[in-house]
Design a protein around this motif. Structure first.
Motif, short mmCIF file in Angstrom:
data_model
loop_
_atom_site.label_atom_id
_atom_site.label_comp_id
_atom_site.label_asym_id
_atom_site.label_seq_id
_atom_site.Cartn_x
_atom_site.Cartn_y
_atom_site.Cartn_z
N LYS A 1 13.42 4.49 -3.21
CA LYS A 1 13.40 3.03 -3.04
C LYS A 1 14.81 2.46 -3.17
O LYS A 1 15.21 1.58 -2.40
N LYS A 2 15.58 2.96 -4.14
CA LYS A 2 16.94 2.47 -4.35
C LYS A 2 17.82 2.78 -3.15
O LYS A 2 18.57 1.91 -2.68
N THR A 3 17.70 3.99 -2.63
CA THR A 3 18.50 4.38 -1.47
C THR A 3 18.11 3.57 -0.24
O THR A 3 18.97 3.12 0.53
N ILE A 4 16.81 3.35 -0.06
CA ILE A 4 16.33 2.55 1.07
C ILE A 4 16.87 1.13 0.99
O ILE A 4 17.31 0.56 1.99
N MET A 5 16.85 0.53 -0.22
CA MET A 5 17.35 -0.83 -0.39
C MET A 5 18.85 -0.91 -0.09
O MET A 5 19.32 -1.90 0.48
N GLN A 6 19.58 0.11 -0.45
CA GLN A 6 21.01 0.12 -0.13
C GLN A 6 21.22 0.18 1.39
O GLN A 6 22.09 -0.50 1.94
N ILE B 1 0.84 -1.21 0.00
CA ILE B 1 0.00 0.00 0.00
C ILE B 1 0.87 1.26 0.00
O ILE B 1 0.61 2.23 -0.72
N LEU B 2 1.96 1.22 0.80
CA LEU B 2 2.87 2.37 0.89
C LEU B 2 3.73 2.53 -0.34
O LEU B 2 4.23 3.62 -0.63
N ARG B 3 3.93 1.44 -1.07
CA ARG B 3 4.84 1.41 -2.22
C ARG B 3 4.52 2.49 -3.25
O ARG B 3 5.43 3.12 -3.82
N LYS B 4 3.25 2.74 -3.47
CA LYS B 4 2.83 3.67 -4.52
C LYS B 4 3.29 5.10 -4.23
O LYS B 4 3.44 5.90 -5.15
N GLY B 5 3.48 5.43 -2.97
CA GLY B 5 3.83 6.80 -2.64
C GLY B 5 5.32 7.05 -2.48
O GLY B 5 5.73 8.16 -2.13
N GLN C 1 4.01 -8.19 -13.72
CA GLN C 1 5.00 -7.16 -13.42
C GLN C 1 4.46 -6.04 -12.54
O GLN C 1 5.21 -5.28 -11.95
N ARG C 2 3.15 -5.92 -12.48
CA ARG C 2 2.57 -4.87 -11.63
C ARG C 2 2.93 -5.07 -10.18
O ARG C 2 2.91 -4.15 -9.38
N GLY C 3 3.27 -6.31 -9.83
CA GLY C 3 3.63 -6.59 -8.44
C GLY C 3 5.08 -6.35 -8.14
O GLY C 3 5.55 -6.65 -7.06
N GLY C 4 5.84 -5.81 -9.12
CA GLY C 4 7.26 -5.60 -8.92
C GLY C 4 8.03 -6.85 -9.29
O GLY C 4 7.54 -7.74 -9.98
N SER C 5 9.29 -6.91 -8.88
CA SER C 5 10.11 -8.09 -9.15
C SER C 5 9.76 -9.17 -8.14
O SER C 5 10.40 -9.30 -7.09
N VAL C 6 8.74 -9.95 -8.44
CA VAL C 6 8.21 -10.94 -7.50
C VAL C 6 9.25 -11.99 -7.15
O VAL C 6 9.42 -12.36 -6.00
#
Length: 238
Positions: free
Chosen positions: A30-35, A20-24, A91-96
């Motif tokens: 997202k890249k920085t958070i993953m790092q 739910i939060l992903r869209k915002g 693909q709408r779900g991201g890299s599942v």
């Protein structure tokens, strides 16, 4: 199994909130958070791996576990399940596939998964898994907000893995000394470091194929009383 069930529910709820939060969240964030997550995962793994009291056993376990894992093609099978899930979700779900494999390994190989499941099975004490449930629930929000819906499917291997350890713990209780559990947890920590390398895209580590290494200390404990005899026989032969 109660602690494992709580853990599964926490992952599912957290993943749904993360989606739910992903869209915002902007892609750059997202890249920085993953790092940041990758660095944090590495610290967690190192803190566990450095607790080993038998480095030679750790190396031996990784080697033997890797041979077994390659023979069983564990990583390939995990990727296959992830790809199948991705074909269903789209693909709408991201890299599942990536989300499923990454989070499944993180939630399964840590010390809390091993120790908590053993405690649940041997004593009925679920406190460690309750604590793990809280941690996994929060982390699944973060992972799902960056990696997508695939995180939610990691609840299945967590249920199977921790459930298997909890239900079979009584059968191997005599072998589960503090030393054995410590080495199993340390090897799990080392595998978490490998997961961090994958998240940070430093080097592709086939962590799935190394999973059997976690259980090698149990077999070492079985064979240890016979080590002196085996060594004596080898010396006499040569």
């Amino acid at each position: 199994m109660l602690g494992t069930i709580y853990n599964v529910i926490a992952i599912i709820v957290g993943a749904l909130l993360g989606v739910i939060l992903r869209k915002g969240i902007p892609e750059g964030h997202k890249k920085t958070i993953m790092q940041g997550i990758g660095l944090s995962v590495m610290v967690i793994g190192l803190s566990g791996a450095l607790k080993t009291e038998n480095i030679l056993l750790m190396v031996f376990s990784i080697v033997i576990g890797g041979v077994i894992g390659e023979a069983l093609c564990i990583e390939k099978r995990l990727d296959g399940v992830g790809d199948w899930l991705e074909s269903k979700v789209g693909q709408r779900g991201g890299s599942v596939a990536k989300a499923f494999v990454t989070t499944s390994l993180i939630y399964c190989v840590g010390a809390m998964a091993i120790v908590g499941a053993l405690e649940s099975g041997l004593t009925g004490n679920h406190q460690t898994l309750y604590a793990k449930s809280l941690i996994d629930g929060v982390s699944s929000i973060i992972f799902a907000s960056t990696l997508g819906i695939g995180v939610i499917f990691s609840a299945v291997p967590v249920f199977l893995y921790q459930g298997f350890i909890a239900t079979t713990a009584g059968l191997i209780e005599p072998l589960l000394t503090n030393a054995v559990i410590n080495e199993m947890s340390a090897i799990g920590g080392l595998l978490i470091v490998g997961i961090a390398f994958n998240i940070l895209e430093i080097k592709k580590i086939h962590v799935g194929n190394l999973l059997p290494a976690i259980f090698i200390p149990i077999f070492y404990a079985i064979l240890q009383p016979y080590m002196v005899q085996i060594s004596s026989v080898v010396q006499n032969l040569f």
